[in-house]
Scaffold this motif. Structure first.
Motif, PDB file in Angstrom:
ATOM      1  N   LEU A  27      -6.264  -0.570   9.506  1.00  0.00           N
ATOM      2  CA  LEU A  27      -6.188   0.600   8.625  1.00  0.00           C
ATOM      3  C   LEU A  27      -7.560   1.164   8.270  1.00  0.00           C
ATOM      4  O   LEU A  27      -7.667   2.324   7.855  1.00  0.00           O
ATOM      5  N   ALA A  28      -8.604   0.367   8.400  1.00  0.00           N
ATOM      6  CA  ALA A  28      -9.946   0.815   8.037  1.00  0.00           C
ATOM      7  C   ALA A  28     -10.580   1.623   9.169  1.00  0.00           C
ATOM      8  O   ALA A  28     -10.239   1.481  10.340  1.00  0.00           O
ATOM      9  N   ARG A  29     -11.507   2.488   8.791  1.00  0.00           N
ATOM     10  CA  ARG A  29     -12.288   3.280   9.718  1.00  0.00           C
ATOM     11  C   ARG A  29     -13.756   3.205   9.297  1.00  0.00           C
ATOM     12  O   ARG A  29     -14.046   2.915   8.141  1.00  0.00           O
ATOM     13  N   PRO A  30     -14.688   3.484  10.177  1.00  0.00           N
ATOM     14  CA  PRO A  30     -16.086   3.550   9.734  1.00  0.00           C
ATOM     15  C   PRO A  30     -16.216   4.511   8.553  1.00  0.00           C
ATOM     16  O   PRO A  30     -15.696   5.628   8.600  1.00  0.00           O
ATOM     17  N   GLY A  31     -16.854   4.056   7.494  1.00  0.00           N
ATOM     18  CA  GLY A  31     -16.982   4.872   6.292  1.00  0.00           C
ATOM     19  C   GLY A  31     -15.917   4.611   5.251  1.00  0.00           C
ATOM     20  O   GLY A  31     -16.051   5.042   4.100  1.00  0.00           O
ATOM     21  N   SER A  32     -14.829   3.901   5.617  1.00  0.00           N
ATOM     22  CA  SER A  32     -13.782   3.567   4.645  1.00  0.00           C
ATOM     23  C   SER A  32     -14.332   2.642   3.571  1.00  0.00           C
ATOM     24  O   SER A  32     -15.130   1.745   3.860  1.00  0.00           O
ATOM     25  N   VAL A  33     -13.877   2.854   2.336  1.00  0.00           N
ATOM     26  CA  VAL A  33     -14.187   1.920   1.259  1.00  0.00           C
ATOM     27  C   VAL A  33     -13.150   0.802   1.305  1.00  0.00           C
ATOM     28  O   VAL A  33     -11.950   1.042   1.112  1.00  0.00           O
ATOM     29  N   VAL A  34     -13.595  -0.410   1.583  1.00  0.00           N
ATOM     30  CA  VAL A  34     -12.721  -1.578   1.711  1.00  0.00           C
ATOM     31  C   VAL A  34     -13.065  -2.566   0.603  1.00  0.00           C
ATOM     32  O   VAL A  34     -14.234  -2.917   0.426  1.00  0.00           O
ATOM     33  N   VAL A  35     -12.045  -3.024  -0.133  1.00  0.00           N
ATOM     34  CA  VAL A  35     -12.240  -3.992  -1.211  1.00  0.00           C
ATOM     35  C   VAL A  35     -11.368  -5.211  -0.958  1.00  0.00           C
ATOM     36  O   VAL A  35     -10.169  -5.078  -0.712  1.00  0.00           O
ATOM     37  N   ASP A  36     -11.992  -6.381  -1.019  1.00  0.00           N
ATOM     38  CA  ASP A  36     -11.300  -7.669  -0.915  1.00  0.00           C
ATOM     39  C   ASP A  36     -11.225  -8.237  -2.329  1.00  0.00           C
ATOM     40  O   ASP A  36     -12.223  -8.720  -2.863  1.00  0.00           O
ATOM     41  N   LEU A  37     -10.043  -8.152  -2.938  1.00  0.00           N
ATOM     42  CA  LEU A  37      -9.848  -8.616  -4.317  1.00  0.00           C
ATOM     43  C   LEU A  37      -9.290 -10.038  -4.285  1.00  0.00           C
ATOM     44  O   LEU A  37      -8.483 -10.370  -3.422  1.00  0.00           O
ATOM     45  N   VAL A  46     -14.554  -3.612  12.012  1.00  0.00           N
ATOM     46  CA  VAL A  46     -14.774  -2.174  11.825  1.00  0.00           C
ATOM     47  C   VAL A  46     -16.188  -1.957  11.280  1.00  0.00           C
ATOM     48  O   VAL A  46     -16.380  -1.826  10.063  1.00  0.00           O
ATOM     49  N   PRO A  47     -17.182  -1.924  12.130  1.00  0.00           N
ATOM     50  CA  PRO A  47     -18.543  -1.693  11.644  1.00  0.00           C
ATOM     51  C   PRO A  47     -18.636  -0.362  10.895  1.00  0.00           C
ATOM     52  O   PRO A  47     -17.995   0.624  11.266  1.00  0.00           O
ATOM     53  N   GLY A  48     -19.425  -0.364   9.821  1.00  0.00           N
ATOM     54  CA  GLY A  48     -19.643   0.873   9.082  1.00  0.00           C
ATOM     55  C   GLY A  48     -18.771   1.056   7.874  1.00  0.00           C
ATOM     56  O   GLY A  48     -18.878   2.079   7.182  1.00  0.00           O
ATOM     57  N   VAL A  49     -17.879   0.089   7.572  1.00  0.00           N
ATOM     58  CA  VAL A  49     -17.088   0.218   6.344  1.00  0.00           C
ATOM     59  C   VAL A  49     -17.998  -0.010   5.139  1.00  0.00           C
ATOM     60  O   VAL A  49     -19.031  -0.677   5.216  1.00  0.00           O
ATOM     61  N   VAL A  50     -17.597   0.579   3.998  1.00  0.00           N
ATOM     62  CA  VAL A  50     -18.286   0.354   2.728  1.00  0.00           C
ATOM     63  C   VAL A  50     -17.570  -0.809   2.062  1.00  0.00           C
ATOM     64  O   VAL A  50     -16.426  -0.677   1.608  1.00  0.00           O
ATOM     65  N   LEU A  51     -18.219  -1.961   2.017  1.00  0.00           N
ATOM     66  CA  LEU A  51     -17.536  -3.219   1.739  1.00  0.00           C
ATOM     67  C   LEU A  51     -17.847  -3.748   0.344  1.00  0.00           C
ATOM     68  O   LEU A  51     -19.013  -3.857  -0.050  1.00  0.00           O
ATOM     69  N   ALA A  95     -24.225 -10.779   4.003  1.00  0.00           N
ATOM     70  CA  ALA A  95     -24.763 -10.832   5.361  1.00  0.00           C
ATOM     71  C   ALA A  95     -24.198  -9.711   6.229  1.00  0.00           C
ATOM     72  O   ALA A  95     -24.771  -9.399   7.285  1.00  0.00           O
ATOM     73  N   ARG A  96     -23.115  -9.117   5.785  1.00  0.00           N
ATOM     74  CA  ARG A  96     -22.484  -8.019   6.526  1.00  0.00           C
ATOM     75  C   ARG A  96     -22.596  -6.697   5.781  1.00  0.00           C
ATOM     76  O   ARG A  96     -21.800  -5.784   6.001  1.00  0.00           O
ATOM     77  N   GLY A  97     -23.579  -6.621   4.905  1.00  0.00           N
ATOM     78  CA  GLY A  97     -23.863  -5.363   4.217  1.00  0.00           C
ATOM     79  C   GLY A  97     -22.963  -5.060   3.040  1.00  0.00           C
ATOM     80  O   GLY A  97     -22.974  -3.935   2.536  1.00  0.00           O
ATOM     81  N   GLY A  98     -22.193  -6.047   2.580  1.00  0.00           N
ATOM     82  CA  GLY A  98     -21.257  -5.812   1.481  1.00  0.00           C
ATOM     83  C   GLY A  98     -21.803  -6.215   0.128  1.00  0.00           C
ATOM     84  O   GLY A  98     -22.894  -6.782   0.017  1.00  0.00           O
ATOM     85  N   HIS A  99     -21.030  -5.926  -0.896  1.00  0.00           N
ATOM     86  CA  HIS A  99     -21.381  -6.228  -2.279  1.00  0.00           C
ATOM     87  C   HIS A  99     -20.294  -7.108  -2.888  1.00  0.00           C
ATOM     88  O   HIS A  99     -19.101  -6.871  -2.664  1.00  0.00           O
ATOM     89  N   VAL A 100     -20.692  -8.113  -3.663  1.00  0.00           N
ATOM     90  CA  VAL A 100     -19.751  -9.047  -4.272  1.00  0.00           C
ATOM     91  C   VAL A 100     -19.904  -8.978  -5.786  1.00  0.00           C
ATOM     92  O   VAL A 100     -21.026  -8.949  -6.313  1.00  0.00           O
ATOM     93  N   HIS A 101     -18.761  -8.968  -6.491  1.00  0.00           N
ATOM     94  CA  HIS A 101     -18.739  -8.815  -7.938  1.00  0.00           C
ATOM     95  C   HIS A 101     -17.936  -9.951  -8.566  1.00  0.00           C
ATOM     96  O   HIS A 101     -16.950 -10.416  -7.986  1.00  0.00           O
TER      97      HIS A 101
END
Length: 246
Positions: free
Chosen positions: A70-80, A95-100, A119-125
């Motif tokens: 379902l994701a595309r490059p540029g998609s905002v993806v959140v793992d809750l 999917v390289p390029g997702v906003v993670l 390590a994959r360019g994402g942010h953790v909260h």
């Protein structure tokens, strides 16, 4: 995993006979193999794990696979309820390029997730569900993947000791029927998803109809996806358009 496979992995992880003996003794005592190795295989990746974090299960690869579709490059993806961040990492690899982004309430899980996701360019909260997320994500999430705890409280004692004794209770206990956290996730998801965004929740096969009902009640166009090979069940819901968002 067969004992022969575990033995090969332990031998490869040990640099001396004494080290191998120590690893075998800890494994016999019930410590999860993945905690001993320092990693778990997930979607072909080595996800860093250790004491205090939920070990990603093979069946959850189905959740990651569907999220990647379902994701595309540029998609905002959140793992809750991200645990180690395995699902987020797998989607980013697919999917390289997702906003993670990823989030969890358990501090030790957040520490491991930062290793795997950053390590994959994402942010953790760190925080309780949506309260952990930056407010600017509200109404902008394209793909929300969730492996919330869904084991009924009364069934935790029946789980294998590797999980029951060595993984955080908060990562396992889903309340009386196992769906307490799923209901909270589903009820608030429409406020965070972009118009047409997707909510994906892993659940148990016997719980699927109840998870589906909760998603439908929240206004999602929902369906159940099964993977017989992995014994996996995932609910997929699509958010309404802009006029339907609250």
């Amino acid at each position: 995993m067969f004992a022969e496979d575990e033995a090969r992995l332990l031998i490869a992880a040990a640099d001396t006979p004494d080290r191998l003996g120590a690893l075998v003794r800890r494994r016999v005592d019930g410590l999860p193999l993945e905690h001993l190795l320092g990693w778990a295989e997930f979607c072909g990746l080595r996800i860093a794990v250790g004491p205090g974090v939920f070990v990603p299960r093979r069946r959850t690869e189905f959740l990651a696979e569907l999220g990647g579709r379902l994701a595309r490059p540029g998609s905002v993806v959140v793992d809750l309820c991200c645990g180690s961040g395995a699902v987020a990492a797998a989607v980013a690899e697919a999917v390289p390029g997702v906003v993670l982004h990823a989030a969890d309430v358990e501090p030790e899980a957040v520490r491991w997730a930062r290793h795997n996701v950053a390590a994959r360019g994402g942010h953790v909260h760190e925080g309780d569900l949506y309260a952990a997320l930056p407010v600017e994500l509200r109404g902008r999430i394209d793909v929300l993947v969730v492996n919330a705890p869904y084991v009924p409280t009364g069934s935790i004692g029946l789980m294998p000791p590797e999980a029951r004794d060595h993984e955080p209770r908060v990562a396992l206990d889903g309340g009386v029927d196992g769906l307490d956290v799923q209901r909270r996730v589903t009820a608030e998801a429409p406020n965070w998803l972009a118009p047409g965004g997707s909510l994906l929740i892993e659940t148990g096969e016997r719980q699927a109809e109840h998870t589906l009902a909760a998603m439908t009640a929240a206004g999602f166009d929902s369906r159940v996806e099964y993977c017989e090979e992995l014994w996996a069940t995932v609910l997929v819901g699509t958010a309404g358009g802009a006029d339907e968002q609250s």
